[in-house]
Design a protein around this motif. Sequence first.
Motif, PDB file in Angstrom:
ATOM      1  N   VAL A 117      63.180  61.943  45.812  1.00  0.00           N
ATOM      2  CA  VAL A 117      62.328  60.929  45.176  1.00  0.00           C
ATOM      3  C   VAL A 117      60.900  61.469  45.118  1.00  0.00           C
ATOM      4  CG1 VAL A 117      61.461  58.566  45.232  1.00  0.00           C
ATOM      5  CG2 VAL A 117      63.753  59.082  46.098  1.00  0.00           C
ATOM      6  N   ILE A 118      60.333  61.510  43.920  1.00  0.00           N
ATOM      7  CA  ILE A 118      58.939  61.931  43.745  1.00  0.00           C
ATOM      8  C   ILE A 118      58.099  60.689  43.481  1.00  0.00           C
ATOM      9  CG2 ILE A 118      57.325  63.267  42.339  1.00  0.00           C
ATOM     10  CD1 ILE A 118      59.532  65.246  41.795  1.00  0.00           C
ATOM     11  N   LYS A 119      57.062  60.490  44.310  1.00  0.00           N
ATOM     12  CA  LYS A 119      56.186  59.331  44.173  1.00  0.00           C
ATOM     13  C   LYS A 119      54.809  59.780  43.698  1.00  0.00           C
ATOM     14  CE  LYS A 119      58.451  56.256  47.467  1.00  0.00           C
ATOM     15  NZ  LYS A 119      58.257  55.220  48.507  1.00  0.00           N
ATOM     16  N   TYR A 120      54.244  58.993  42.799  1.00  0.00           N
ATOM     17  CA  TYR A 120      52.953  59.326  42.190  1.00  0.00           C
ATOM     18  C   TYR A 120      51.854  58.383  42.681  1.00  0.00           C
ATOM     19  CZ  TYR A 120      55.815  62.190  39.109  1.00  0.00           C
ATOM     20  OH  TYR A 120      56.679  63.123  38.631  1.00  0.00           O
ATOM     21  N   LYS A 121      50.614  58.734  42.353  1.00  0.00           N
ATOM     22  CA  LYS A 121      49.469  57.947  42.805  1.00  0.00           C
ATOM     23  C   LYS A 121      49.546  56.491  42.377  1.00  0.00           C
ATOM     24  CE  LYS A 121      46.151  61.761  43.047  1.00  0.00           C
ATOM     25  NZ  LYS A 121      44.916  62.359  42.482  1.00  0.00           N
ATOM     26  N   ASN A 122      50.106  56.258  41.209  1.00  0.00           N
ATOM     27  CA  ASN A 122      50.194  54.883  40.691  1.00  0.00           C
ATOM     28  C   ASN A 122      51.436  54.148  41.188  1.00  0.00           C
ATOM     29  OD1 ASN A 122      52.208  56.163  39.276  1.00  0.00           O
ATOM     30  ND2 ASN A 122      51.413  55.653  37.238  1.00  0.00           N
ATOM     31  N   ASN A 123      52.118  54.748  42.201  1.00  0.00           N
ATOM     32  CA  ASN A 123      53.321  54.172  42.812  1.00  0.00           C
ATOM     33  C   ASN A 123      54.561  54.268  41.937  1.00  0.00           C
ATOM     34  OD1 ASN A 123      52.499  53.211  45.499  1.00  0.00           O
ATOM     35  ND2 ASN A 123      51.103  51.888  44.338  1.00  0.00           N
ATOM     36  N   ALA A 124      54.468  54.978  40.816  1.00  0.00           N
ATOM     37  CA  ALA A 124      55.663  55.235  40.017  1.00  0.00           C
ATOM     38  C   ALA A 124      56.561  56.215  40.778  1.00  0.00           C
ATOM     39  CB  ALA A 124      55.279  55.806  38.661  1.00  0.00           C
ATOM     40  N   GLU A 125      57.860  56.158  40.511  1.00  0.00           N
ATOM     41  CA  GLU A 125      58.820  57.019  41.184  1.00  0.00           C
ATOM     42  C   GLU A 125      59.767  57.647  40.164  1.00  0.00           C
ATOM     43  OE1 GLU A 125      60.975  54.788  44.060  1.00  0.00           O
ATOM     44  OE2 GLU A 125      59.222  54.305  45.289  1.00  0.00           O
ATOM     45  N   CYS A 126      60.246  58.843  40.481  1.00  0.00           N
ATOM     46  CA  CYS A 126      61.316  59.430  39.678  1.00  0.00           C
ATOM     47  C   CYS A 126      62.298  60.126  40.609  1.00  0.00           C
ATOM     48  CB  CYS A 126      60.767  60.391  38.628  1.00  0.00           C
ATOM     49  SG  CYS A 126      60.189  61.966  39.269  1.00  0.00           S
ATOM     50  N   PHE A 127      63.557  60.147  40.223  1.00  0.00           N
ATOM     51  CA  PHE A 127      64.609  60.739  41.032  1.00  0.00           C
ATOM     52  C   PHE A 127      65.063  62.044  40.386  1.00  0.00           C
ATOM     53  CE2 PHE A 127      64.463  56.359  42.130  1.00  0.00           C
ATOM     54  CZ  PHE A 127      64.864  56.266  43.459  1.00  0.00           C
ATOM     55  N   VAL A 128      65.080  63.110  41.180  1.00  0.00           N
ATOM     56  CA  VAL A 128      65.475  64.421  40.680  1.00  0.00           C
ATOM     57  C   VAL A 128      66.358  65.102  41.712  1.00  0.00           C
ATOM     58  CG1 VAL A 128      63.375  64.718  39.297  1.00  0.00           C
ATOM     59  CG2 VAL A 128      63.417  65.518  41.665  1.00  0.00           C
ATOM     60  N   THR A 129      66.931  66.227  41.322  1.00  0.00           N
ATOM     61  CA  THR A 129      67.708  67.022  42.281  1.00  0.00           C
ATOM     62  C   THR A 129      66.757  67.868  43.119  1.00  0.00           C
ATOM     63  OG1 THR A 129      67.944  68.915  40.807  1.00  0.00           O
ATOM     64  CG2 THR A 129      69.595  67.151  40.623  1.00  0.00           C
ATOM     65  N   ILE A 130      67.290  68.473  44.160  1.00  0.00           N
ATOM     66  CA  ILE A 130      66.462  69.315  45.027  1.00  0.00           C
ATOM     67  C   ILE A 130      65.885  70.495  44.249  1.00  0.00           C
ATOM     68  CG2 ILE A 130      66.538  70.904  46.989  1.00  0.00           C
ATOM     69  CD1 ILE A 130      68.466  68.970  48.354  1.00  0.00           C
ATOM     70  N   ASN A 131      66.687  71.155  43.455  1.00  0.00           N
ATOM     71  CA  ASN A 131      66.189  72.294  42.673  1.00  0.00           C
ATOM     72  C   ASN A 131      65.126  71.865  41.665  1.00  0.00           C
ATOM     73  OD1 ASN A 131      67.741  74.236  43.957  1.00  0.00           O
ATOM     74  ND2 ASN A 131      69.464  74.013  42.526  1.00  0.00           N
ATOM     75  N   GLU A 132      65.350  70.715  41.028  1.00  0.00           N
ATOM     76  CA  GLU A 132      64.357  70.205  40.076  1.00  0.00           C
ATOM     77  C   GLU A 132      63.046  69.895  40.784  1.00  0.00           C
ATOM     78  OE1 GLU A 132      67.334  68.069  36.800  1.00  0.00           O
ATOM     79  OE2 GLU A 132      66.572  66.933  38.523  1.00  0.00           O
ATOM     80  N   ALA A 133      63.161  69.336  41.983  1.00  0.00           N
ATOM     81  CA  ALA A 133      61.949  69.020  42.757  1.00  0.00           C
ATOM     82  C   ALA A 133      61.171  70.284  43.078  1.00  0.00           C
ATOM     83  CB  ALA A 133      62.331  68.288  44.037  1.00  0.00           C
ATOM     84  N   ARG A 134      61.871  71.332  43.475  1.00  0.00           N
ATOM     85  CA  ARG A 134      61.199  72.593  43.798  1.00  0.00           C
ATOM     86  C   ARG A 134      60.520  73.189  42.567  1.00  0.00           C
ATOM     87  NH1 ARG A 134      66.192  74.741  47.573  1.00  0.00           N
ATOM     88  NH2 ARG A 134      65.517  73.718  49.521  1.00  0.00           N
ATOM     89  N   GLU A 135      61.171  73.074  41.423  1.00  0.00           N
ATOM     90  CA  GLU A 135      60.567  73.572  40.181  1.00  0.00           C
ATOM     91  C   GLU A 135      59.297  72.783  39.841  1.00  0.00           C
ATOM     92  OE1 GLU A 135      63.442  73.446  37.081  1.00  0.00           O
ATOM     93  OE2 GLU A 135      64.762  74.956  38.000  1.00  0.00           O
ATOM     94  N   ILE A 136      59.352  71.479  40.027  1.00  0.00           N
ATOM     95  CA  ILE A 136      58.179  70.639  39.754  1.00  0.00           C
ATOM     96  C   ILE A 136      57.026  71.012  40.678  1.00  0.00           C
ATOM     97  CG2 ILE A 136      57.286  68.283  39.928  1.00  0.00           C
ATOM     98  CD1 ILE A 136      60.077  67.331  38.965  1.00  0.00           C
ATOM     99  N   ILE A 137      57.341  71.213  41.959  1.00  0.00           N
ATOM    100  CA  ILE A 137      56.306  71.599  42.927  1.00  0.00           C
ATOM    101  C   ILE A 137      55.678  72.925  42.519  1.00  0.00           C
ATOM    102  CG2 ILE A 137      55.909  72.343  45.309  1.00  0.00           C
ATOM    103  CD1 ILE A 137      58.156  70.369  46.122  1.00  0.00           C
ATOM    104  N   GLN A 138      56.510  73.876  42.120  1.00  0.00           N
ATOM    105  CA  GLN A 138      56.006  75.182  41.722  1.00  0.00           C
ATOM    106  C   GLN A 138      55.080  75.079  40.514  1.00  0.00           C
ATOM    107  OE1 GLN A 138      56.342  77.983  43.361  1.00  0.00           O
ATOM    108  NE2 GLN A 138      55.117  79.116  41.856  1.00  0.00           N
ATOM    109  N   LYS A 139      55.469  74.270  39.542  1.00  0.00           N
ATOM    110  CA  LYS A 139      54.639  74.099  38.338  1.00  0.00           C
ATOM    111  C   LYS A 139      53.305  73.443  38.679  1.00  0.00           C
ATOM    112  CE  LYS A 139      58.416  73.916  34.963  1.00  0.00           C
ATOM    113  NZ  LYS A 139      59.171  73.056  34.004  1.00  0.00           N
ATOM    114  N   GLU A 140      53.345  72.473  39.585  1.00  0.00           N
ATOM    115  CA  GLU A 140      52.100  71.812  39.994  1.00  0.00           C
ATOM    116  C   GLU A 140      51.165  72.800  40.678  1.00  0.00           C
ATOM    117  OE1 GLU A 140      51.242  68.214  39.552  1.00  0.00           O
ATOM    118  OE2 GLU A 140      52.656  68.886  38.029  1.00  0.00           O
TER     119      GLU A 140
END
Length: 667
Positions: free
Chosen positions: A140-163
């Motif tokens: 679960v990825i949570k944002y400053k505005n309290n929005a949430e999105c559900f992703v897989t572990i690999n997708e989460a790691r890719e998102i972190i890397q891009k950030e």
Amino acid sequence: MTKQLQEQAPVSRGIELYESLFKKVELLKENQTDAVIKKQLAYFASAIQSFQEKIKNVYNEQSNKTGRLSKVLEEYQAKYTSLIKSLDDSFMLFVIGTGNYGKSTLINSLLEQQLAEVDVLPKTWKIDVFRKDLAADTVVIKYKNNAECFVTINEAREIIQKEEEKRKDSEIKVGKKLQAQKKNISTSEAFQELRLKLEREEIYESDIVEIHWPAERSSIVQDFYIVDTPGLTQKVMGDVRHNVQDYYHKADGVLWMLDATSIAASNAKKLVENLEESLLQVGSKHPKNIIGVLNRIDLVYNSQGIEGVNQVLADAKRIYKGYFRTIVPFSAKNAFQSVLKKDEVLKEESGLNTLYKEIHSAFFQNAKAIQYDKKTQSSLAYNYEVSVRIKQYIKELEADMNTLLESEKAIDKQIQKDVQTLQAYTDNKLKNYRNNVERNIDLKIDQFLGVKEEETQKKFVNDEIFWMGNVENISKDIQKEAHRVLTNSFTHFIRKIYFTEYPHLQEQSNLAIQKRINVNVNVGRDQGEESFVTYGSGIAAGLLASVFLGPLGLLVGGLVGWFAKQGVKDKVGRQLHIELDKLITNLLNEIKNGTESMAEAIQEELEEYALSSFAQVYSFDSLIQGDDLDEFGETIHGIIEEGEQVLDILSKPAPDYSPSLKEVLFS
């Protein structure tokens, strides 16, 4: 005796009934505590939202004082909302460390598997939450505005890397801009302001604040969320920054990592200073919900034996007395090895079992009560933090608004003074000119009467009596003086009335403006003609046209020429004096009007300069489209009043939403 007991029985049963009812009421009230605290948190969030909407109605999206305050208000609304939501979550147990003290290894030991990254720099913009209630491959990825999105572990790691890449790319971009502009900056203060400006406007900030990972294997996550945090200090563009406040107030309980080897090698005063600095960053200290974890105790044992361990533990308790609920000697390395090898002896020796017991004793039994207390404390901290920002904004806005109004008065006063100065200068010039012409009339009238040709008469009057070439010089002198006086005022005020968050950087711009003004003046002189600095009014050209294309060319075409032909000396003299009066009057009026028009144009430009710079700092562009400064001032005053009302709300306890006895009984 039996009778007395019979009489007392109803009383006793009544007392028992009352006590039973009282306990039920207390239990019901306790069950409603959750709803009460949520209402109190929502009360503060609503006040902040109201103020944010007020300023959002009048500003445009810019990275300036109003824009940053609006962003802060929006973020704190989200923080309050997050607090409200977290009351429905498990107890948040944070692991915090001031250095490479084995924080990730400790977390992996608690989770009984390697989930936290070891020997990897912590991400500066998010916390990692490990919890039991997520499917094996769900993040679960949570944002400053309290929005949430559900992703897989690999997708989460890719998102972190891009950030992370976006952040690094923005830092590189800012670094290049700094180097490119460094040659144009002459002071270190201006360079630091340029750096701050670019960081504010161009350094990428991720909107992600939390990433929740599945960790169902561990027993501890059955009762707690285990939270891995960034380091207490981060580096931004090479500078150390503190951002622990961004996440610390979410913590219900804390495991605070300490270094046993530092205690063995360092002086107590330095250690306490370091800890106090760290606790100051998080806003406050709550010993009852902080457990000190004295890591790397195995290294002390290897070098100094059990006596050394006991001494370091005793020193730690003495040095940190009052800062922690308790201090647990610990070896994160051995603890994790004991988990992997399922070695119960090593687990006991590492301190992991002791840590489990302390966590259970400190947090498990009273988890909900601690949560309530911590959320209340966090809301007070939020109230303080956002109040500081609002107070600073109001203080600066009020001061700058007063400066703006005072600058308008000062500009008006100075321009009026300049006009009077130029009028006196003009009067003196024309007085001398009048005296010279009157003397010419007396001395040269006979010679004039001897001239019979009309064209020759005109030339004689213009050249010998009225000295028209001198009039042109006088006009140039007045232009030159007007240029000097008005330009001095312009350059004086342009330095004082420009509103900016970067004064040293603005000084560089002022120097550039002054250089451009000087260039304009020099160009005029090189062309052999003094000219006004052009402020867009075209006044100088209009003044010259009115002076040299006015009545002078027709001066001798009327009665003067007729009287000259008749040879009437007295009447010719009187008529020349009359024409001189007309000329002087016309010159005075034209020069006065031209000077006043120029002064007005300069005044308007200075006021527009001040107002537009004010708008840039505060983003109130929409308010300055019209000319009604009173309405502008009223709007600003309304914003200040609204901010002060919010400050009043945040400085006081929230209303008591606790239900009454009647409400509890009938609920």
